[in-house]
Enzyme design. Structure first.
Site, short mmCIF file in Angstrom:
data_model
loop_
_atom_site.label_atom_id
_atom_site.label_comp_id
_atom_site.label_asym_id
_atom_site.label_seq_id
_atom_site.Cartn_x
_atom_site.Cartn_y
_atom_site.Cartn_z
N ILE A 1 -59.18 -4.30 45.46
CA ILE A 1 -59.50 -4.18 44.04
C ILE A 1 -60.10 -5.48 43.49
O ILE A 1 -60.07 -5.73 42.29
CB ILE A 1 -58.26 -3.78 43.22
CG1 ILE A 1 -57.11 -4.77 43.41
CG2 ILE A 1 -57.82 -2.39 43.59
CD1 ILE A 1 -55.92 -4.50 42.51
N GLY B 1 -49.44 -5.42 48.53
CA GLY B 1 -50.49 -4.90 49.38
C GLY B 1 -50.64 -5.64 50.69
O GLY B 1 -50.52 -5.06 51.78
N GLY C 1 -46.01 -11.92 47.98
CA GLY C 1 -47.11 -11.48 47.13
C GLY C 1 -47.49 -12.54 46.12
O GLY C 1 -46.64 -13.30 45.63
N GLU D 1 -49.27 -11.31 41.12
CA GLU D 1 -48.66 -11.16 39.80
C GLU D 1 -47.86 -12.37 39.32
O GLU D 1 -47.72 -12.58 38.11
CB GLU D 1 -47.78 -9.91 39.80
CG GLU D 1 -48.64 -8.66 39.84
CD GLU D 1 -47.88 -7.40 40.20
OE1 GLU D 1 -47.62 -6.59 39.30
OE2 GLU D 1 -47.56 -7.23 41.40
#
Length: 709
Positions: free
Chosen positions: A460, A503, A658, A661
């Site tokens: 994305i 992801g 990750g 965020e």
């Protein structure tokens, strides 16, 4: 970059970069085909009620209009798992903006004109779209988003608070926020008999295929969903949205390929939003600043279509040692669009409130805000009691303070001034959980010496292709330019979405495992490779999703410097610095991009991004980028992102956490705390707009009763 330079962590350029900057990368609306039609939705014009009549004739008489779909003539669908996808199936209108029609045209202009010409009549019902902390319909849900318990408690937080040497009881408010990706939600659908092919702007093709198969009652192997390039999502494309269902319906009805690109003004009503959250924080501490009681209570809204509860009190269960702790969520069902995921759901608004309260407590106690956080470092996760797999928050705070020059800060509010500008600095901590899901992948050794890796990852804009290729090259021990990669095709195999900062950990785990297995097979093989090559598959079900005895989280620290203009009330962030502990960084270039982008998004949350629900009309007043202000280049000055080296053997084969965020978590609080340091005024509602700041400055300078003197 080749050879030994392709190790994980190298700042490798994105593989699709040239395609994007030259315009050859194709997005969901750009898959043309013979006879392709365009469609434009018709949104409901009442806040609650039912459709009593539809007159499509004014639209059908316009040139180029092919069809008008409504609940009266659209194909019937099976009930979706997500009720927000049950479009054109009923006359019921649950909120303003709910789609009640779809016009298909030869061109986008024809479809748009047709949609404007459709005449819809309604029977309106009374509506309620206003969230209050004492809303009479608010209730405690069974769980919050992510399956977290709505309420947790240990110790006696009320008694501990009452007996604390220092007590803080404050409320904060975060307004509704919108994802607004650069590429609106778009799908192009084509039927070939009973086979459906969809190009969709989605964060995960597996979920889209599963939902379409359920609704159209087809075997999943008759549906192919592709998402080769996606122009951002920030969570709003994490689940299938109405565009993909509408495109498939229109294509089936007309027998032609159809593209549905949702107009930006319609997005706030149909693709989710960050729900508003009302926070009450009660912190009790001893004279030395050690927290004795922590209570975080959150009230939020959901729609009447589907329950979604922003888990904003959850990060308080992770952050600080407290002998007594209670966190709780209440939710009020209103006649509003259904909220959903937005970058760091829960952690983002929750940590804004918690980290602002920590700053207030530090000020009340006269303790440095960095030191207060360090003094309350827990030995294990407060909520679960599990040991942390790794936790380097203190190192992030100290390294950030060193880089920022925190030691030179005069702690007195309003102590720095340059003409009409007040200058301040603030700090906030950050956390985000380590999430990972099962995934399938394959790796094939080809006779020409290259390797083909296939994993249904969705890129994305984060560089997923590149990082997955790096993981493969590292596991195979080959140069990066020997690795080809295919992604974003539901036919490759199941894969989780690009979301939850999970992801790379999920896709990369299966890629690593497939490549390790392939390496073993190659070691056993002698002679030339067969024409089809040698392949190895991996499925991490049962391993990636296995329970861990460790609490696994990424951590970080944000430092902000701001100027506040006493004449205009304008706040400028002159410097934003973040230091993160996120396991092994797999690509320094793309990682820094993710950190900086998320920090900038937090800056927007602090200063410019705001949305309100109009109580009379029931819709979001700020519905486009002219009224909903995301940061522009002029708003962003100096943003620095750094990380500490962190080794964690309890994560995945790459040792990564990750990163998509955690950069937004705490960013807004650092800015808000810096504004307090600059002005001496504590703002407890976002965003810090010039009007809000200037009004407070005037009231601070001229207390009530003296403005007219």
């Amino acid at each position: 970059m080749t050879g030994t330079e392709t190790v994980l962590g190298a700042p490798v350029e994105r593989r699709e970069g040239r395609e994007k900057v030259t315009g050859t990368a194709r997005y969901a609306a750009e898959y043309d085909a013979v006879g392709r039609a365009q469609a434009w939705p018709v949104p409901a014009a009442v806040a609650r009620g039912r459709v009593t009549g539809v007159d499509p004739s004014p639209a059908l008489t316009l040139p180029g209009v092919l069809a008008v779909l409504t609940h009266e003539n659209a194909p019937r669908l099976a009930d979706p798992e997500d009720p927000t996808l049950a479009v054109l199936q009923s006359p019921h209108v649950p909120h303003r903006g709910w789609f009640v029609g779809l016009v298909v045209g030869e061109t986008l202009e024809a479809a748009r004109a047709g949609a404007a010409a459709v005449r819809v009549t309604y029977e309106a019902e009374g509506h309620d779209v206003t969230l209050t902390a004492d809303h009479p319909e608010a209730y405690v849900p069974d769980s919050a988003n992510g399956g977290f318990p709505a309420v947790t408690e240990h110790g006696d937080p009320d008694a501990a608070f009452a007996s604390s040497a220092a007590r803080l009881d404050v409320e904060y408010r975060v307004p509704p926020l919108h994802n607004h990706p650069m590429e609106p939600h778009t799908s192009t659908a084509r039927w070939d008999g009973d086979r459906l092919t969809v190009h969709s702007s989605s964060q995960g093709t597996t979920a889209v295929r599963t939902e379409l198969a359920r609704m159209f009652e087809l075997p999943e192997d008759r549906i192919t969903v592709l998402a080769e390039h996606v122009g951002g999502g920030f969570g709003s494309k994490g689940t299938p949205r109405a565009d993909v269902v509408l495109a498939a319906l229109a294509a089936r009805t007309t027998g032609r390929p159809v593209t549905v690109a949702l107009p930006r003004r319609y997005l706030p009503a149909v693709v989710g939003h960050r729900a508003p959250t009302l926070h009450r924080l009660r912190l009790g501490a001893d004279a030395g600043g050690r927290i004795t009681s922590l209570v975080h209570e959150v009230t939020t809204h959901t729609s009447r279509v589907k329950e979604f509860v922003e888990q904003a009190a959850v990060p308080a269960r992770v952050m600080y040692a407290a002998d007594a702790l209670r966190t709780s969520h209440r939710v009020a069902p209103l006649d509003v669009p259904t909220p959903s995921w937005m970058r760091a759901p829960g952690e983002c608004p929750g940590m804004y409130a918690l980290e602002s309260a920590m700053d207030e407590l530090a000020t009340d106690l006269g303790i440095d805000p960095v030191e207060l956080r360090i003094r309350n470092e827990p030995e294990s996760e407060p909520d679960s009691g599990k040991p942390f797999s790794s936790r380097n928050l203190v190192q992030c705070l100290r390294e950030g303070a060193r880089r920022f020059g925190w030691a030179d800060r005069d702690p007195r509010p309003g102590s720095r001034r340059a003409g009409p500008l007040l200058i301040g600095s603030g700090v906030a901590a950050a956390t985000y959980p380590v999430l990972v899901s099962p995934c399938a992948a394959s790796a094939r050794a080809l006779p020409d010496g290259d390797f083909l890796v296939r994993v249904n990852a969705t890129d994305i804009g984060t560089g997923a292709r590149t990082v997955c290729a790096q993981i493969a090259a590292d596991a195979l021990g080959v140069p990066l330019d020997r690795v080809r990669i295919e992604v974003a095709d539901s036919g490759i195999g199941f894969a989780p979405m690009a979301g939850g900062s999970s992801g790379t950990a999920s896709w990369g785990w299966s890629v690593h495992e497939a490549c390790v297995r392939l390496g073993g097979r190659l070691a056993e093989h002698s002679g030339p490779l067969p024409g089809e090559g040698i392949v190895a598959d991996a499925d991490t079900s049962g391993t990636a999703d296995a329970d861990s005895p460790f609490a696994r989280h990424a951590f970080g620290a944000h430092f902000a410097e701001v100027t506040v203009d006493t004449v205009t009330g304008e706040v400028r962030v002159t410097r934003l610095l973040g230091v993160f502990a996120a396991g092994r960084i797999l690509n320094a270039r793309t990682a820094r991009s993710q950190f900086v982008g998320a920090m900038t998004m937090g800056l927007g949350m602090a200063l410019t991004e705001d949305s309100t629900v109009d109580p009379a009309f029931g819709d979001f007043t700020e519905s486009d980028l002219a009224s909903y202000h995301v940061p522009a280049h002029a708003d962003v000055a100096d943003v620095e992102a750094h990380w500490v080296d962190e080794e964690d053997a309890h994560l995945n084969p790459m040792g990564s956490k990750g990163i998509g965020e955690i950069g937004i978590v705490g960013s807004a609080a650092a800015v808000g705390n810096a504004v307090h340091h600059a002005t001496g005024i504590r703002f407890r509602e976002l965003p810090l707009t010039p009007h809000r700041v200037l009004t407070a400055l005037l009231e601070h300078e001229h207390p009530a009763g003296m403005l007219g003197a």
